[in-house]
Scaffold this motif. Structure first.
Motif, PDB file in Angstrom:
ATOM      1  N   MET A 116       0.839  -1.200   0.000  1.00 26.88           N
ATOM      2  CA  MET A 116       0.000   0.000   0.000  1.00 26.88           C
ATOM      3  C   MET A 116       0.880   1.259   0.000  1.00 26.88           C
ATOM      4  SD  MET A 116      -3.054   0.852   2.642  1.00 26.88           S
ATOM      5  CE  MET A 116      -2.306   2.184   3.540  1.00 26.88           C
ATOM      6  N   THR A 117       0.477   2.262  -0.718  1.00 26.22           N
ATOM      7  CA  THR A 117       1.257   3.494  -0.771  1.00 26.22           C
ATOM      8  C   THR A 117       0.782   4.460   0.316  1.00 26.22           C
ATOM      9  OG1 THR A 117       1.693   3.257  -3.109  1.00 26.22           O
ATOM     10  CG2 THR A 117       1.821   5.479  -2.228  1.00 26.22           C
ATOM     11  N   THR A 118       1.754   4.950   1.091  1.00 25.02           N
ATOM     12  CA  THR A 118       1.467   5.927   2.146  1.00 25.02           C
ATOM     13  C   THR A 118       1.440   7.321   1.514  1.00 25.02           C
ATOM     14  OG1 THR A 118       2.699   4.540   3.652  1.00 25.02           O
ATOM     15  CG2 THR A 118       2.444   6.811   4.313  1.00 25.02           C
ATOM     16  N   ASP A 119       0.632   8.205   2.077  1.00 25.77           N
ATOM     17  CA  ASP A 119       0.611   9.573   1.540  1.00 25.77           C
ATOM     18  C   ASP A 119       1.931  10.284   1.831  1.00 25.77           C
ATOM     19  OD1 ASP A 119      -1.860   9.558   0.351  1.00 25.77           O
ATOM     20  OD2 ASP A 119      -2.903  10.070   2.204  1.00 25.77           O
ATOM     21  N   VAL A 120       2.319  10.307   3.112  1.00 27.00           N
ATOM     22  CA  VAL A 120       3.565  10.990   3.477  1.00 27.00           C
ATOM     23  C   VAL A 120       4.359  10.098   4.425  1.00 27.00           C
ATOM     24  CG1 VAL A 120       4.631  13.044   4.490  1.00 27.00           C
ATOM     25  CG2 VAL A 120       2.454  13.255   3.295  1.00 27.00           C
ATOM     26  N   LEU A 121       5.614   9.896   4.087  1.00 27.70           N
ATOM     27  CA  LEU A 121       6.523   9.138   4.944  1.00 27.70           C
ATOM     28  C   LEU A 121       7.472  10.152   5.578  1.00 27.70           C
ATOM     29  CD1 LEU A 121       7.334   6.302   5.744  1.00 27.70           C
ATOM     30  CD2 LEU A 121       8.685   6.154   3.655  1.00 27.70           C
ATOM     31  N   ILE A 122       7.489  10.175   6.901  1.00 27.13           N
ATOM     32  CA  ILE A 122       8.359  11.113   7.611  1.00 27.13           C
ATOM     33  C   ILE A 122       9.531  10.316   8.175  1.00 27.13           C
ATOM     34  CG2 ILE A 122       8.538  12.742   9.539  1.00 27.13           C
ATOM     35  CD1 ILE A 122       5.493  13.195   9.272  1.00 27.13           C
ATOM     36  N   ILE A 123      10.747  10.711   7.839  1.00 25.43           N
ATOM     37  CA  ILE A 123      11.925  10.014   8.346  1.00 25.43           C
ATOM     38  C   ILE A 123      12.460  10.810   9.527  1.00 25.43           C
ATOM     39  CG2 ILE A 123      14.161   9.004   7.785  1.00 25.43           C
ATOM     40  CD1 ILE A 123      11.741   7.955   6.087  1.00 25.43           C
ATOM     41  N   GLY A 124      12.371  10.213  10.720  1.00 20.31           N
ATOM     42  CA  GLY A 124      12.871  10.878  11.921  1.00 20.31           C
ATOM     43  C   GLY A 124      11.747  11.256  12.869  1.00 20.31           C
ATOM     44  N   GLY A 125      11.817  10.729  14.086  1.00 18.90           N
ATOM     45  CA  GLY A 125      10.815  11.040  15.106  1.00 18.90           C
ATOM     46  C   GLY A 125      11.385  11.949  16.175  1.00 18.90           C
ATOM     47  N   GLY A 126      12.175  12.936  15.758  1.00 17.49           N
ATOM     48  CA  GLY A 126      12.615  14.009  16.658  1.00 17.49           C
ATOM     49  C   GLY A 126      11.503  15.051  16.721  1.00 17.49           C
ATOM     50  N   PRO A 127      11.778  16.209  17.321  1.00 17.16           N
ATOM     51  CA  PRO A 127      10.720  17.209  17.473  1.00 17.16           C
ATOM     52  C   PRO A 127      10.104  17.635  16.142  1.00 17.16           C
ATOM     53  CG  PRO A 127      12.860  18.075  18.219  1.00 17.16           C
ATOM     54  CD  PRO A 127      13.028  16.613  17.971  1.00 17.16           C
ATOM     55  N   ASN A 128      10.923  17.750  15.106  1.00 14.26           N
ATOM     56  CA  ASN A 128      10.377  18.255  13.840  1.00 14.26           C
ATOM     57  C   ASN A 128       9.550  17.203  13.106  1.00 14.26           C
ATOM     58  OD1 ASN A 128      11.286  20.931  14.024  1.00 14.26           O
ATOM     59  ND2 ASN A 128      13.364  20.227  13.627  1.00 14.26           N
ATOM     60  N   GLY A 129      10.006  15.960  13.117  1.00 14.38           N
ATOM     61  CA  GLY A 129       9.223  14.901  12.489  1.00 14.38           C
ATOM     62  C   GLY A 129       7.883  14.713  13.197  1.00 14.38           C
ATOM     63  N   LEU A 130       7.911  14.776  14.526  1.00 13.86           N
ATOM     64  CA  LEU A 130       6.675  14.563  15.295  1.00 13.86           C
ATOM     65  C   LEU A 130       5.691  15.713  15.096  1.00 13.86           C
ATOM     66  CD1 LEU A 130       8.324  13.171  18.550  1.00 13.86           C
ATOM     67  CD2 LEU A 130       6.930  11.884  16.909  1.00 13.86           C
ATOM     68  N   LEU A 131       6.211  16.953  15.082  1.00 16.15           N
ATOM     69  CA  LEU A 131       5.301  18.087  14.869  1.00 16.15           C
ATOM     70  C   LEU A 131       4.683  18.013  13.469  1.00 16.15           C
ATOM     71  CD1 LEU A 131       4.092  20.740  15.961  1.00 16.15           C
ATOM     72  CD2 LEU A 131       6.009  21.955  14.906  1.00 16.15           C
ATOM     73  N   LEU A 132       5.487  17.611  12.483  1.00 14.66           N
ATOM     74  CA  LEU A 132       4.942  17.501  11.120  1.00 14.66           C
ATOM     75  C   LEU A 132       3.833  16.447  11.086  1.00 14.66           C
ATOM     76  CD1 LEU A 132       5.030  18.342   8.154  1.00 14.66           C
ATOM     77  CD2 LEU A 132       6.717  16.533   7.765  1.00 14.66           C
ATOM     78  N   ALA A 133       4.042  15.346  11.793  1.00  8.77           N
ATOM     79  CA  ALA A 133       3.014  14.307  11.836  1.00  8.77           C
ATOM     80  C   ALA A 133       1.707  14.893  12.388  1.00  8.77           C
ATOM     81  CB  ALA A 133       3.494  13.145  12.694  1.00  8.77           C
ATOM     82  N   CYS A 134       1.801  15.712  13.438  1.00 11.62           N
ATOM     83  CA  CYS A 134       0.597  16.329  14.030  1.00 11.62           C
ATOM     84  C   CYS A 134      -0.078  17.266  13.024  1.00 11.62           C
ATOM     85  CB  CYS A 134       0.959  17.129  15.278  1.00 11.62           C
ATOM     86  SG  CYS A 134       1.595  16.140  16.641  1.00 11.62           S
ATOM     87  N   GLU A 135       0.722  18.068  12.344  1.00 12.09           N
ATOM     88  CA  GLU A 135       0.160  19.023  11.381  1.00 12.09           C
ATOM     89  C   GLU A 135      -0.589  18.304  10.262  1.00 12.09           C
ATOM     90  OE1 GLU A 135       0.393  21.976  13.265  1.00 12.09           O
ATOM     91  OE2 GLU A 135       0.469  22.845  11.267  1.00 12.09           O
ATOM     92  N   LEU A 136       0.012  17.253   9.738  1.00 12.07           N
ATOM     93  CA  LEU A 136      -0.624  16.524   8.641  1.00 12.07           C
ATOM     94  C   LEU A 136      -1.901  15.854   9.123  1.00 12.07           C
ATOM     95  CD1 LEU A 136       2.581  14.997   6.994  1.00 12.07           C
ATOM     96  CD2 LEU A 136       1.131  16.795   6.037  1.00 12.07           C
ATOM     97  N   ALA A 137      -1.827  15.270  10.322  1.00 10.68           N
ATOM     98  CA  ALA A 137      -3.002  14.566  10.843  1.00 10.68           C
ATOM     99  C   ALA A 137      -4.164  15.541  11.053  1.00 10.68           C
ATOM    100  CB  ALA A 137      -2.645  13.863  12.145  1.00 10.68           C
ATOM    101  N   LEU A 138      -3.863  16.770  11.507  1.00 10.59           N
ATOM    102  CA  LEU A 138      -4.927  17.764  11.683  1.00 10.59           C
ATOM    103  C   LEU A 138      -5.618  18.069  10.365  1.00 10.59           C
ATOM    104  CD1 LEU A 138      -3.355  20.368  14.161  1.00 10.59           C
ATOM    105  CD2 LEU A 138      -5.395  18.969  14.554  1.00 10.59           C
ATOM    106  N   ALA A 139      -4.871  17.944   9.264  1.00  6.82           N
ATOM    107  CA  ALA A 139      -5.446  18.231   7.938  1.00  6.82           C
ATOM    108  C   ALA A 139      -6.011  16.963   7.292  1.00  6.82           C
ATOM    109  CB  ALA A 139      -4.365  18.849   7.046  1.00  6.82           C
ATOM    110  N   GLY A 140      -6.129  15.893   8.072  1.00  4.35           N
ATOM    111  CA  GLY A 140      -6.779  14.687   7.557  1.00  4.35           C
ATOM    112  C   GLY A 140      -5.851  13.734   6.829  1.00  4.35           C
ATOM    113  N   VAL A 141      -4.538  14.000   6.871  1.00  3.14           N
ATOM    114  CA  VAL A 141      -3.567  13.122   6.199  1.00  3.14           C
ATOM    115  C   VAL A 141      -2.967  12.212   7.265  1.00  3.14           C
ATOM    116  CG1 VAL A 141      -1.372  13.088   4.939  1.00  3.14           C
ATOM    117  CG2 VAL A 141      -3.060  14.885   4.475  1.00  3.14           C
TER     118      VAL A 141
END
Ligand SMILES: Cc1cc2nc3c(=O)[nH]c(=O)nc-3n(C[C@H](O)[C@H](O)[C@H](O)COP(=O)(O)OP(=O)(O)OC[C@H]3O[C@@H](n4cnc5c(N)ncnc54)[C@H](O)[C@@H]3O)c2cc1C
Length: 499
Positions: free
Chosen positions: A1-26
């Protein structure tokens, strides 16, 4: 299955990006190489505009552990010279003290609440891309596998594998002219002044926490994070044959402090807390030549590294994330106007360059020698002028950022101030309207964006600072002015709204 966005790195910036995308339904997938969070202390807090930006998402309360609005610093330092901020009208220097480990824990908690999956112990080893897809090669606990995604974001720190695999150059300088040593130690009275966080060092005098003391041998800094427990660092202007280390003996830190201050600071290892003793032999000051390679983007330390003086790293990196997040979500959700994704690099690269400029300038100002001492004396005189203090404070806070925009209104491209507004649902601060990471249109007249409310929150309020103010999800004003063609154009340019 193809993921919409793959974030490499679970430091502060990767985690914040994950939150931002999730808020927009991604729903992104985050890969983090470490199976457990690293114990070594890094940041002690956030400084500058990012503090207000996190308030926009309701994260300020969560991170500060209280419901007070963001607080300003009464004073700070530039290159170890004092900056008197409390006299400034609208002082831009906000601060949120929080250890990086706690910041990451709370961001991970928020991301999980929003439904994001974080795969710990999974490292990206290589990547390739076509016009439609990115393929990541991953090494996980159960072996190697491949993942495909529409977009991939490298939030994988200064030594970014993503950056290297995309062949993005990282020009700049590696300065090995000094050695820094730091650790977490107990300092007892009478050197520790009870109840103040200050140190009274015989032969030196009283030193305030969170300030730098420059001497001809180097620089000394400290802060107190629990009563009696100090983070101490000493930088010496002498190249060393030693290597970087995260297991240096305590004596080495004690000796370095003695050489820098010319005085003894008695210190001992803490009970039940890591001493976190670390030696670093120099600093990198580099910026990725490009922040984008096709379907791959870089954020945070993967895009830029610099001296830590003044604590600008997270202010810069987390605002990269807030800039990219909504644009990437718009692309996934199918409404990104042409060129929107390119504005990530055109807007954020110059901001990174300015941080590299001011951290290099600060490092130069703390170096030894009579010429530098003279330069400091002159700059110290200039910093008695409130206009100059404001210039430096805005630079350090990232409050001088102005993105492009079509309107000549002075608010366009600038950060939206946190004004109190009377709305039909009661009094609200601007920050409270930004919780959902959606565009907000403030208007004094009837809704001008009828039919666009699926994409934009329209707020009718007589308190809008212009007839219409269109605020981007990252808190910057896309457009301000009188309703009419200009607004129509801005709605199409930034949010792909049909005419
Ligand atoms: C001692 C110290 C003190 C600091 N103090 C401050 C401060 O007070 N204020 C401030 O604002 N900044 C401070 N900084 C800077 C701040 O810590 C960084 O800017 C911040 O950590 C950058 O976050 P990031 O998410 O971009 O990268 P990182 O925090 O480096 O996170 C990257 C993550 O990616 C993971 N990773 C790497 N490669 C891969 C791979 N191939 N596959 C999967 N995962 C991978 C890593 O394990 C890591 O978890 C300090 C830094 C240091 C070292």
């Amino acid at each position: 299955m193809t993921t919409d966005v793959l974030i490499i790195g679970g430091g502060p910036n990767g985690l914040l990006l994950a939150c931002e995308l999730a808020l927009a339904g991604v729903r992104p997938v985050v890969l983090e190489r470490l199976s457990e969070r690293a114990g070594m202390p890094k940041a002690n807090g956030l400084v500058g505009r990012i503090v207000q930006a996190l308030d926009h998402r309701g994260l300020h309360e969560r991170l500060s552990g209280g419901d007070r609005p963001p607080m300003r610093m009464p004073g700070f330092q530039f290159g170890a010279l004092p900056l008197a901020l409390s006299a400034l009208e609208d002082n831009p220097m906000y601060v949120l003290p929080i250890p990086q480990r706690r910041l990451e824990e709370l961001l991970e908690q928020r991301a999980s609440e929003l439904g994001v999956r974080i795969r710990r112990g999974h490292a990206l080893t290589a990547l390739s891309q076509t016009a439609e897809l990115v393929t990541a090669e991953v090494k996980g606990p159960e072996g190697r596998y491949e993942l495909t995604a529409r977009f991939l974001v490298g939030a994988d720190g200064g030594r970014s594998t993503v950056r290297k695999h995309c062949g993005i150059a990282f020009p700049g300088i590696t300065d090995r002219g000094f050695v820094g040593r730091s650790g977490q130690v107990v300092i007892d009275p009478p050197v520790a002044v009870p109840g103040t966080g200050e140190l009274e060092v015989p032969g030196v005098g009283r030193l305030r926490p969170a300030t730098f003391t420059r001497t001809e041998n180097g620089m000394f800094a400290f802060g107190m994070f629990q009563p009696g427990l100090y983070r101490v660092s000493a930088h010496e202007w002498a190249p060393t044959a030693l290597e970087d280390s995260i297991s240096m003996p305590l004596e080495e830190l004690r000796d370095a402090v003695r050489r820098v201050l010319g005085a003894e600071v008695p210190m001992r290892a803490p009970d039940g807390e890591p001493a976190a003793l670390r030696r670093s032999t120099g600093t990198n000051s580099r910026q990725a030549e490009r922040y984008r390679d096709g379907r791959v983007f870089l954020v945070g330390d993967a895009a830029h590294v610099h001296a830590g003086i003044g604590g600008p790293g997270l202010n810069l990196g987390m605002q990269d994330v807030l800039n990219l997040g909504w644009k990437l979500a718009a692309a996934i959700n199918g409404w990104a106007p042409e060129g929107l994704l390119d504005t990530y690099e055109s807007e954020r690269h110059p901001v990174g360059a300015r941080v590299i400029m001011h951290t290099r300038a600060q490092l130069a100002l703390t170096s030894p020698g009579a010429n530098i001492t003279a330069l400091r004396e002159l700059l110290g005189e200039l910093l008695t002028d409130a206009g100059n203090v404001r210039h430096i404070a805005e630079l350090m806070a990232g409050a001088d950022v102005r993105y492009g925009g079509d309107s000549t209104h002075p608010m366009t491209g600038r950060w939206m101030p946190d004004l109190p507004l009377n709305t039909v649902t009661g009094p609200k601060r601007v920050a409270e309207l930004m919780r959902g990471a959606r565009p907000v249109l403030l208007t004094r007249t009837d809704p001008v964006a009828k039919g666009r409310t699926d994409r934009i929150d329209v707020i009718v309020t007589a308190d809008a600072p212009a007839e219409t103010v269109l605020i981007r999800p990252d808190g910057y004003v896309a457009w301000a002015g009188q309703n009419g063609d200009g607004l129509e154009h801005a709605l199409r340019t930034w949010f792909g709204c049909p005419a």
